[in-house]
Design an enzyme around this catalytic site. Structure first.
Site, PDB file in Angstrom:
ATOM      1  N   GLY A  23      22.317 -16.196-117.607  1.00 44.40           N
ATOM      2  CA  GLY A  23      21.109 -15.446-117.493  1.00 44.40           C
ATOM      3  C   GLY A  23      19.920 -15.880-117.078  1.00 44.40           C
ATOM      4  N   GLY A  24      19.589 -17.339-117.020  1.00 47.21           N
ATOM      5  CA  GLY A  24      18.450 -17.889-116.855  1.00 47.21           C
ATOM      6  C   GLY A  24      18.387 -18.483-115.420  1.00 47.21           C
ATOM      7  N   LEU A  27      21.729 -15.397-109.676  1.00 48.83           N
ATOM      8  CA  LEU A  27      22.114 -13.804-109.965  1.00 48.83           C
ATOM      9  C   LEU A  27      21.848 -13.208-111.285  1.00 48.83           C
ATOM     10  CD1 LEU A  27      24.948 -13.573-107.383  1.00 48.83           C
ATOM     11  CD2 LEU A  27      22.713 -13.431-106.941  1.00 48.83           C
ATOM     12  N   ARG A  75      32.206 -22.101-123.282  1.00 44.01           N
ATOM     13  CA  ARG A  75      33.664 -22.521-123.553  1.00 44.01           C
ATOM     14  C   ARG A  75      33.916 -22.841-125.326  1.00 44.01           C
ATOM     15  NH1 ARG A  75      32.819 -27.465-119.211  1.00 44.01           N
ATOM     16  NH2 ARG A  75      30.818 -27.402-120.097  1.00 44.01           N
ATOM     17  N   PHE A 105      32.783 -25.913-107.749  1.00 39.18           N
ATOM     18  CA  PHE A 105      32.441 -27.013-106.525  1.00 39.18           C
ATOM     19  C   PHE A 105      33.297 -26.869-105.442  1.00 39.18           C
ATOM     20  CE2 PHE A 105      33.769 -29.455-110.629  1.00 39.18           C
ATOM     21  CZ  PHE A 105      34.960 -29.645-110.172  1.00 39.18           C
ATOM     22  N   SER A 113      40.808 -34.165-110.488  1.00 37.26           N
ATOM     23  CA  SER A 113      41.404 -34.673-111.634  1.00 37.26           C
ATOM     24  C   SER A 113      41.647 -33.466-112.492  1.00 37.26           C
ATOM     25  CB  SER A 113      40.336 -35.488-112.402  1.00 37.26           C
ATOM     26  OG  SER A 113      39.303 -34.654-112.899  1.00 37.26           O
ATOM     27  N   TYR A 155      37.497 -13.916-103.371  1.00 36.62           N
ATOM     28  CA  TYR A 155      38.719 -14.826-103.513  1.00 36.62           C
ATOM     29  C   TYR A 155      39.342 -14.389-104.763  1.00 36.62           C
ATOM     30  CZ  TYR A 155      35.807 -18.524-105.213  1.00 36.62           C
ATOM     31  OH  TYR A 155      34.762 -19.351-106.002  1.00 36.62           O
ATOM     32  N   GLY A 197      29.748 -11.010-102.363  1.00 37.97           N
ATOM     33  CA  GLY A 197      29.826 -11.938-101.312  1.00 37.97           C
ATOM     34  C   GLY A 197      28.765 -12.944-101.367  1.00 37.97           C
ATOM     35  N   ARG A 207      26.041 -26.310-104.555  1.00 39.58           N
ATOM     36  CA  ARG A 207      27.539 -27.051-104.823  1.00 39.58           C
ATOM     37  C   ARG A 207      28.287 -26.614-103.820  1.00 39.58           C
ATOM     38  NH1 ARG A 207      25.057 -25.584-109.567  1.00 39.58           N
ATOM     39  NH2 ARG A 207      24.874 -27.128-111.155  1.00 39.58           N
TER      40      ARG A 207
END
Ligand code: HXC
Ligand code: NAP
Length: 289
Positions: A23-24, A27, A75, A105, A113, A155, A197, A207
């Site tokens: 949130g910082g 969007l 995470r 990315f 990897s 996507y 979009g 990125r």
């Protein structure tokens, strides 16, 4: 009236507490700023505490609302639980969870990897289910209504080359959105998603279109309405979905992309490039026949 103006009435989110992951910046920050203007209290969270706290201070100064910044890597389940605990200590309740944090990315998939693949999937999918599970359990335990809004991409259902970890993870988030809309409706918990979009943000643009790719592939060229999105129009949609005005909407994914993905899917969309003169010629040929 214009699409870059706030749409909801004053006080539409009065006394609601909203957690926004990521949130910082970008969007997340734009949606959060609009929620504050509508009367909400915010909890914003991400890894970089300096950026997060600076944004919180600026958002409070701009709107007069309350923003609590809590450091968290989505995470990590313990860190996620800590954000929720801090939110309840500060505001007494949480009404809305907005899963917006993401990592992404561009790369040919075979060059990645397995750690790179993990990184994006873990931020997007694990991060979203970590927060959803921890907050969902709390709402159910407290017998309190809840509302989850997930930010996916178009996507998520079409897939896309060169962003395969992101597409894989966003598809999972979309499946979770719809699954929980049904399973948790009995607990008065709603679950929806937005598929944006192209909306310019430095996080995504740098990125996904590094170097001179920005000039080579102007995202606006792929959009039938001829422009990229304005942050306020996304904030308007998000404001509606986190408000009680959308009480009957659950399990939905709302696309806001100026028609971009459908243009890509339409078999004859490339005929946009046929000029009026060429159409005249084709018509003459048909009439001659
Ligand atoms: C290939 C890469 C890479 C790249 C990192 N890696 N960047 N591989 N191409 N560009 C690899 C690393 O080599 C490493 O693998 C593994 O990924 C982990 O990298 P770290 O830098 O340690 O990860 P971390 O610090 O956790 O950073 C996460 C990140 C970063 C995803 C790599 O970009 C980030 O912080 N992003 C957050 C913000 C963001 O991405 N916003 C955009 C969302 S836009 P090895 O094997 O070397 O250990 C979005 C829009 C979609 O989703 C739709 C647009 C229209
Ligand atoms: P952004 O500014 O880069 O936002 C990503 C946010 O996620 C950052 O604030 C980042 O903060 C946070 N984040 C990343 N990894 C995290 C982690 N492990 N733990 C906690 N927070 C983490 O990009 P954006 O364009 O605003 O993207 C916002 C959302 O919109 C994403 O879900 C993205 O997929 C989606 N989206 C964007 C576009 C677009 O055109 N911009 C299009 C479709 C979908 P830290 O680095 O401080 O952790």
């Amino acid at each position: 009236m214009n699409y870059n103006e706030g749409m909801l009435r004053d006080g539409a989110l009065e006394s609601k507490t909203i957690i926004i992951t990521g949130g910082g910046t970008g969007l997340g920050r734009s949606m959060g700023t609009y929620f504050l203007k509508l009367g909400a209290n915010l909890v914003i969270t991400s890894r970089k505490m300096d950026i997060l706290q600076k944004s919180a201070d600026e958002m409070m100064a701009e709107t007069g609302g309350k923003v609590l910044a809590v450091e968290c890597d989505v995470r990590n389940y313990e860190m996620v639980e800590n954000v929720i605990t801090k939110a309840y200590e500060e505001f007494g309740k949480v009404d809305v969870l907005l899963n917006n944090a993401a990592g992404n990315f561009i790369s040919p998939t075979e060059r990645l990897s397995h750690r790179a693949f993990d990184t994006v999937v873990d931020i997007v999918l694990r991060g979203s289910y970590n927060f959803t599970l921890a907050q969902g359990k709390k709402w159910i335990e407290d017998n309190q209504a809840g509302n989850i809004l997930n930010i996916v991409t178009t996507y998520a259902w079409t897939g896309s080359g060169y962003v395969v970890p992101s597409a894989t993870a966003k598809a999972g988030v979309l499946a979770m959105t719809r699954s929980l809309a049904v399973e948790w409706a009995k607990y008065n918990i709603r679950s929806n998603a937005i598929a944006p979009g192209p909306f310019p943000t430095s996080g995504a643009w740098e990125r996904l279109l590094p170097g001179n790719l920005k000039e080579k592939f102007d995202p606006a060229n792929k959009v039938p309405v001829g422009r990229v999105g304005d942050h306020q129009e996304l904030a308007n949609l998000a404001g509606y979905l986190v408000s009680d005005f959308s009480a009957y909407v659950t399990g939905e994914v709302v696309t806001i992309d100026g028609g971009e993905w459908l243009k890509g899917a339409g078999e004859f969309s490339m005929l946009d490039e046929v000029t009026p003169e060429m159409w005249d010629m084709l018509e003459m040929m048909r009439k001659k026949k």
